[in-house]
Design a protein around this motif. Sequence first.
Motif, short mmCIF file in Angstrom:
data_model
loop_
_atom_site.label_atom_id
_atom_site.label_comp_id
_atom_site.label_asym_id
_atom_site.label_seq_id
_atom_site.Cartn_x
_atom_site.Cartn_y
_atom_site.Cartn_z
N LYS A 98 1.82 10.48 -6.77
CA LYS A 98 1.39 10.80 -5.41
C LYS A 98 1.28 9.51 -4.58
N TRP A 99 0.73 8.48 -5.22
CA TRP A 99 0.61 7.18 -4.54
C TRP A 99 1.99 6.67 -4.12
N ARG A 100 2.93 6.73 -5.07
CA ARG A 100 4.29 6.23 -4.81
C ARG A 100 4.95 6.94 -3.63
N TYR A 101 4.84 8.27 -3.63
CA TYR A 101 5.45 9.04 -2.54
C TYR A 101 4.81 8.70 -1.20
N LEU A 102 3.50 8.67 -1.17
CA LEU A 102 2.80 8.42 0.09
C LEU A 102 3.14 7.03 0.63
N VAL A 103 3.04 6.03 -0.24
CA VAL A 103 3.26 4.65 0.19
C VAL A 103 4.73 4.42 0.56
N ASN A 104 5.62 4.92 -0.26
CA ASN A 104 7.04 4.74 0.01
C ASN A 104 7.45 5.42 1.32
N ASP A 105 6.99 6.65 1.52
CA ASP A 105 7.34 7.36 2.75
C ASP A 105 6.77 6.65 3.97
N TYR A 106 5.54 6.19 3.83
CA TYR A 106 4.93 5.47 4.96
C TYR A 106 5.71 4.19 5.26
N LEU A 107 6.02 3.41 4.24
CA LEU A 107 6.73 2.14 4.44
C LEU A 107 8.11 2.35 5.04
N ARG A 108 8.77 3.38 4.56
CA ARG A 108 10.15 3.60 5.01
C ARG A 108 10.23 4.19 6.40
N GLY A 109 9.25 5.03 6.73
CA GLY A 109 9.39 5.80 7.96
C GLY A 109 8.64 5.27 9.17
N ARG A 110 7.84 4.22 8.97
CA ARG A 110 6.90 3.87 10.03
C ARG A 110 7.44 2.75 10.92
N GLN A 111 8.04 3.13 12.00
CA GLN A 111 8.63 2.15 12.93
C GLN A 111 7.60 1.17 13.48
N VAL A 112 6.37 1.64 13.69
CA VAL A 112 5.36 0.78 14.34
C VAL A 112 4.72 -0.21 13.36
N LEU A 113 5.04 -0.07 12.07
CA LEU A 113 4.47 -1.01 11.09
C LEU A 113 5.18 -2.37 11.21
N LYS A 114 4.43 -3.38 11.66
CA LYS A 114 5.02 -4.69 11.92
C LYS A 114 5.00 -5.58 10.69
N ARG A 115 3.92 -5.54 9.94
CA ARG A 115 3.83 -6.38 8.74
C ARG A 115 2.77 -5.83 7.80
N ALA A 116 3.02 -6.01 6.52
CA ALA A 116 1.99 -5.71 5.53
C ALA A 116 1.43 -7.03 4.99
N PHE A 117 0.17 -7.03 4.69
CA PHE A 117 -0.47 -8.17 4.01
C PHE A 117 -0.75 -7.70 2.59
N LEU A 118 -0.11 -8.37 1.65
CA LEU A 118 -0.22 -7.96 0.25
C LEU A 118 -1.17 -8.91 -0.47
N LEU A 119 -2.28 -8.36 -0.92
CA LEU A 119 -3.34 -9.17 -1.50
C LEU A 119 -3.13 -9.39 -3.00
N ILE A 120 -3.33 -10.64 -3.41
CA ILE A 120 -3.18 -11.02 -4.81
C ILE A 120 -4.43 -11.79 -5.25
N ASP A 121 -5.08 -11.30 -6.28
CA ASP A 121 -6.26 -11.96 -6.85
C ASP A 121 -5.82 -13.27 -7.51
N CYS A 122 -6.43 -14.38 -7.12
CA CYS A 122 -5.97 -15.69 -7.62
C CYS A 122 -6.11 -15.81 -9.14
N ARG A 123 -6.96 -15.01 -9.74
CA ARG A 123 -7.12 -15.09 -11.20
C ARG A 123 -6.05 -14.31 -11.94
N ARG A 124 -5.40 -13.39 -11.24
CA ARG A 124 -4.39 -12.55 -11.89
C ARG A 124 -2.97 -12.95 -11.55
N GLY A 125 -2.76 -13.51 -10.36
CA GLY A 125 -1.40 -13.80 -9.92
C GLY A 125 -0.62 -12.52 -9.65
N VAL A 126 0.69 -12.66 -9.48
CA VAL A 126 1.55 -11.51 -9.19
C VAL A 126 1.87 -10.78 -10.49
N GLY A 127 1.53 -9.52 -10.57
CA GLY A 127 1.79 -8.72 -11.76
C GLY A 127 2.88 -7.69 -11.52
#
Length: 204
Positions: A98-127
């Motif tokens: 459900k998360w994948r569908y919602l997020v993917n559809d929003y990202l793909r379809g949203r013309q007004v979305l200018k930028r996403a800020f993707l948060l990364i915990d410094c103790r975990r790094g990119v997983g």
Amino acid sequence: MDSRKIFSGPIDFLKSAPGLEFLPEPDFTEIAFAGRSNVGKSSLINALTNRNGLARASNTPGRTQELNFFDVGNPPLFRIVDMPGYGFAKAPPATVKKWRYLVNDYLRGRQVLKRAFLLIDCRRGVGEVDRDIMKMMDEAAVSYRIVITKADKVKASELEKVKTAIIAEIAKHPAAFPEISVTSAEKKGGIDELRDAVLEAVST
Ligand SMILES: Nc1nc2c(ncn2[C@@H]2O[C@H](COP(=O)(O)OP(=O)(O)O)[C@@H](O)[C@H]2O)c(=O)[nH]1
Ligand SMILES: [Mg+2]
């Protein structure tokens, strides 16, 4: 635009969208915040907007499977979108789907979305779970900027290592913004700079 003024002015919760049919009309520019559960997203949005409890800082990871919209300014100058957290250990497959569908559809379809800020915990790094959403944003051609959270949790030397690793990683991702932000919601570090980065994205 004076970012401190804007973020200390009116910011109001608009609505929650548990599905695409609940999205608000795309009348304003949107800036989204994404990250795995417990990355510090609610805390950072609260620090950014200089108020407590705007975005619920919750200790039950993954409970919110919704896109939450906030109007910044009245009348709104733009909207902040708090995206549902991901990557929590015990999520049932149906929830992940459900998360994948919602997020993917929003990202793909949203013309007004200018930028996403993707948060990364410094103790975990990119997983792997972060690479998953980075790939989704690359494919949707949604520009995104990496924001390190909880910088107060590690030594300066450790932080430098994490930054170097992230900068190497984003070089492989076409939609990733080349600069990253370093923040601590706890110590209010990097918050003014993040406000400027948000407004820069709004006016892009
Ligand atoms: N040390 C430290 N802890 C933080 C920071 N930001 C968030 N936390 C803690 O990390 C946990 C998760 O934060 P929360 O904002 O609810 O994360 P979310 O699930 O991404 O919304 C909470 O216990 C916060 O107190 C920070 O900048 N520094
Ligand atoms: Mg949260």
